[in-house]
Design an enzyme around this catalytic site. Structure first.
Site, PDB file in Angstrom:
ATOM      1  CG  ASP A  37     -35.923  18.268 150.829  1.00 57.00           C
ATOM      2  OD1 ASP A  37     -36.323  17.896 149.719  1.00 57.00           O
ATOM      3  OD2 ASP A  37     -36.509  19.132 151.500  1.00 57.00           O
ATOM      4  CG  HIS A  97     -39.206  21.424 149.970  1.00 60.11           C
ATOM      5  ND1 HIS A  97     -38.616  20.188 150.018  1.00 60.11           N
ATOM      6  CD2 HIS A  97     -40.386  21.243 149.340  1.00 60.11           C
ATOM      7  CE1 HIS A  97     -39.417  19.303 149.447  1.00 60.11           C
ATOM      8  NE2 HIS A  97     -40.494  19.919 149.025  1.00 60.11           N
ATOM      9  CG  ASN A 113     -50.014  28.183 147.766  1.00 59.31           C
ATOM     10  OD1 ASN A 113     -50.866  27.531 148.340  1.00 59.31           O
ATOM     11  ND2 ASN A 113     -49.380  27.746 146.711  1.00 59.31           N
TER      12      ASN A 113
HETATM   13  N1  LIG Z   1     -42.225  20.257 152.070  1.00 60.44           N
HETATM   14  C1  LIG Z   1     -42.221  19.052 151.555  1.00 60.44           C
HETATM   15  O1  LIG Z   1     -41.226  18.313 151.670  1.00 60.44           O
HETATM   16  C2  LIG Z   1     -43.389  18.495 150.781  1.00 60.44           C
HETATM   17  C3  LIG Z   1     -44.472  19.278 150.490  1.00 60.44           C
HETATM   18  N2  LIG Z   1     -45.537  18.759 149.773  1.00 60.44           N
HETATM   19  C4  LIG Z   1     -46.663  19.670 149.534  1.00 60.44           C
HETATM   20  O2  LIG Z   1     -47.696  19.391 150.488  1.00 60.44           O
HETATM   21  C5  LIG Z   1     -48.936  19.881 149.978  1.00 60.44           C
HETATM   22  C6  LIG Z   1     -50.038  18.863 150.206  1.00 60.44           C
HETATM   23  O3  LIG Z   1     -49.779  17.683 149.472  1.00 60.44           O
HETATM   24  P1  LIG Z   1     -50.893  16.551 149.308  1.00 60.44           P
HETATM   25  O4  LIG Z   1     -51.491  16.202 150.629  1.00 60.44           O
HETATM   26  O5  LIG Z   1     -50.284  15.493 148.488  1.00 60.44           O
HETATM   27  O6  LIG Z   1     -51.972  17.356 148.434  1.00 60.44           O
HETATM   28  P2  LIG Z   1     -53.522  17.049 148.238  1.00 60.44           P
HETATM   29  O7  LIG Z   1     -53.935  17.893 147.092  1.00 60.44           O
HETATM   30  O8  LIG Z   1     -53.788  15.583 148.244  1.00 60.44           O
HETATM   31  O9  LIG Z   1     -54.167  17.628 149.573  1.00 60.44           O
HETATM   32  C7  LIG Z   1     -54.180  18.977 149.867  1.00 60.44           C
HETATM   33  C8  LIG Z   1     -55.456  19.269 150.635  1.00 60.44           C
HETATM   34  O10 LIG Z   1     -55.424  20.625 151.048  1.00 60.44           O
HETATM   35  C9  LIG Z   1     -56.731  21.117 150.981  1.00 60.44           C
HETATM   36  N3  LIG Z   1     -56.691  22.577 150.957  1.00 60.44           N
HETATM   37  C10 LIG Z   1     -56.478  23.407 149.905  1.00 60.44           C
HETATM   38  N4  LIG Z   1     -56.587  24.688 150.287  1.00 60.44           N
HETATM   39  C11 LIG Z   1     -56.837  24.672 151.617  1.00 60.44           C
HETATM   40  C12 LIG Z   1     -57.064  25.682 152.581  1.00 60.44           C
HETATM   41  N5  LIG Z   1     -57.053  26.981 152.256  1.00 60.44           N
HETATM   42  N6  LIG Z   1     -57.310  25.303 153.853  1.00 60.44           N
HETATM   43  C13 LIG Z   1     -57.330  24.015 154.191  1.00 60.44           C
HETATM   44  N7  LIG Z   1     -57.153  22.995 153.317  1.00 60.44           N
HETATM   45  C14 LIG Z   1     -56.894  23.339 152.046  1.00 60.44           C
HETATM   46  C15 LIG Z   1     -57.302  20.483 149.727  1.00 60.44           C
HETATM   47  O11 LIG Z   1     -58.729  20.481 149.770  1.00 60.44           O
HETATM   48  C16 LIG Z   1     -56.733  19.077 149.808  1.00 60.44           C
HETATM   49  O12 LIG Z   1     -57.586  18.180 150.491  1.00 60.44           O
HETATM   50  C17 LIG Z   1     -48.672  20.228 148.506  1.00 60.44           C
HETATM   51  O13 LIG Z   1     -48.452  21.626 148.428  1.00 60.44           O
HETATM   52  C18 LIG Z   1     -47.364  19.504 148.211  1.00 60.44           C
HETATM   53  O14 LIG Z   1     -46.657  20.115 147.148  1.00 60.44           O
HETATM   54  C19 LIG Z   1     -45.571  17.457 149.400  1.00 60.44           C
HETATM   55  C20 LIG Z   1     -44.514  16.636 149.668  1.00 60.44           C
HETATM   56  C21 LIG Z   1     -43.343  17.100 150.353  1.00 60.44           C
HETATM   57  O1  LIG Z   2     -42.193  17.794 144.460  1.00 53.80           O
HETATM   58  C1  LIG Z   2     -43.363  17.924 144.878  1.00 53.80           C
HETATM   59  O2  LIG Z   2     -44.283  18.513 144.292  1.00 53.80           O
HETATM   60  C2  LIG Z   2     -43.677  17.356 146.231  1.00 53.80           C
HETATM   61  C3  LIG Z   2     -42.556  17.655 147.129  1.00 53.80           C
HETATM   62  O3  LIG Z   2     -42.401  18.769 147.594  1.00 53.80           O
HETATM   63  C4  LIG Z   2     -41.564  16.619 147.353  1.00 53.80           C
HETATM   64  O4  LIG Z   2     -41.836  15.427 147.133  1.00 53.80           O
HETATM   65  O5  LIG Z   2     -40.473  16.977 147.813  1.00 53.80           O
END
Ligand SMILES: NC(=O)C1=CN([C@@H]2O[C@H](COP(=O)(O)OP(=O)(O)OC[C@H]3O[C@@H](n4cnc5c(N)ncnc54)[C@H](O)[C@@H]3O)[C@@H](O)[C@H]2O)C=CC1
Ligand SMILES: O=C([O-])CC(=O)C(=O)O
Length: 328
Positions: free
Chosen positions: A159, A187, A105
């Protein structure tokens, strides 16, 4: 009608993007009188999928949506943006250590930090959603010399909302009755959801619950592990609730928090509550006029202090790891 603002979303063809974009375009994030131009970033192999999402956005005929930019170039995606939601990141895969994830990342968030620095509008506000969100935000911030540090935030609002829902269920009330919830720290599974300052219908939540056993063995672990529980149940990580929390975070930052309540945001620490500067940690904050400020003067007892120290220690370890990798 106001002049349009520019909103970048990265990872726009992903699961969270699919819930998020339609809500931004419909005015749920910045208000029903605020036109928006969407600037969507994806990796090159996902540009076809992104095109499909953009076609669906067009097909909604949103009155507030003025333009859709689709690109795999961060400089284009962040060009003149007022808001940037960094959702796209590299997910953890099998056998991957935390350090490998931070490194993978790091490659994304160094580049995006630099692009924000050179291309975004001077008033840009940044929310990092992609995990590990706090440390990804730290990497982006450290690589964006021309953006003030306080514009970089990470998402702990999901959260916060989860904690409110759990407390409302426990007390047989509605989430509308629950105020002053706080998430401290990272987080991650070390985060500390704190009900000692929370109120239910204006009464002290901790006194109302009066059940330290529930707090320690149910409430805190449930909130900490909720992401994993969703993955277990759904086979996919939280997406609609994450998008909802991102909308809440940006809306409150831009338009203000309600009187008599606060929200949780991960922000660069200014040393408040003994949280060392140099990490991005979650605090209770109020927002007004587009700025956030940490709620000061809360009394932290020994139990809470121990929990805060543990999650802050994890953030310091993550910071040290990315520093060793030369990312910050
Ligand atoms: N902070 C929080 O509370 C939460 C964070 N997350 C995080 O959010 C992120 C995204 O989750 P989802 O949408 O479910 O994942 P996903 O895998 O469905 O979508 C992620 C997208 O990002 C794109 N991507 C990857 N590298 C990239 C880059 N360098 N530039 C632009 N796009 C890029 C991928 O092609 C993909 O379409 C994950 O890291 C997940 O763990 C998810 C839920 C809660
Ligand atoms: O747990 C995960 O990978 C996705 C996330 O951040 C959440 O749902 O809080």
């Amino acid at each position: 009608m106001k002049d349009p603002v520019r909103v970048a979303v990265t990872g726009a063809a992903g699961q969270i993007g699919y819930s998020l974009l339609f809500r931004i375009a419909s005015g749920q994030m910045l208000g029903e009188d605020q036109p928006v131009a969407l600037q969507l970033l994806e990796i090159t192999p996902a540009l076809d999928a992104l095109k499909g999402v953009a076609m669906e956005l067009e097909d909604c005929a949103f009155p507030l949506l003025t333009e859709i930019v689709q690109t795999d170039d961060p400089e284009v995606a962040f060009g003149d943006v007022n808001y940037a939601l960094l959702v796209g990141s590299r997910p953890r895969s099998k056998g991957m250590e935390r350090k490998d994830l931070l490194e993978a990342n790091g490659a994304i968030f160094t580049v995006q930090g630099r692009a924000l620095s050179s291309s975004a509008a001077s008033d840009v506000k940044v929310l990092v959603v992609g995990n590990p969100a706090n440390t990804n935000a730290l990497i982006a911030m450290s690589n964006a010399p021309d953006v003030p540090n306080d514009r970089f935030t990470a998402m702990t609002r999901l959260d916060h909302n989860r904690a409110k829902a759990q407390l409302a269920q426990k007390t047989g009330t509605s989430v509308n009755d629950v105020t002053k919830m706080t998430i401290w720290g990272n987080h991650s599974a070390t985060q500390y959801p704190d009900i000692f300052h929370a109120e239910v219908g204006g009464r002290s939540a901790a006194e109302l619950v009066n059940d330290q056993g529930w707090l320690e063995s149910e409430f805190i672990p449930t909130v900490q592990q909720r992401g994993a529980a969703i993955i277990e149940a759904r086979g996919l990580s939280s997406a609609a609730s994450a998008a909802n929390a991102a909308i809440d975070h940006m809306r409150d930052w831009a338009l203000g928090t309600p009187d008599g309540d606060w929200v949780s945001m991960a922000i660069p620490s200014d040393g408040s509550y003994g949280v060392p500067e140099g990490i991005i940690s979650s605090f209770p904050v109020t927002c007004s006029g587009g700025e956030y400020s940490i709620v000061q003067g809360l009394e932290i007892d020994e139990f809470s202090q121990g929990r805060i120290d543990a999650t802050v220690a994890e953030l310091q370890e993550e910071r040290d790891t990315v520093a060793e990798l030369g990312l910050v």
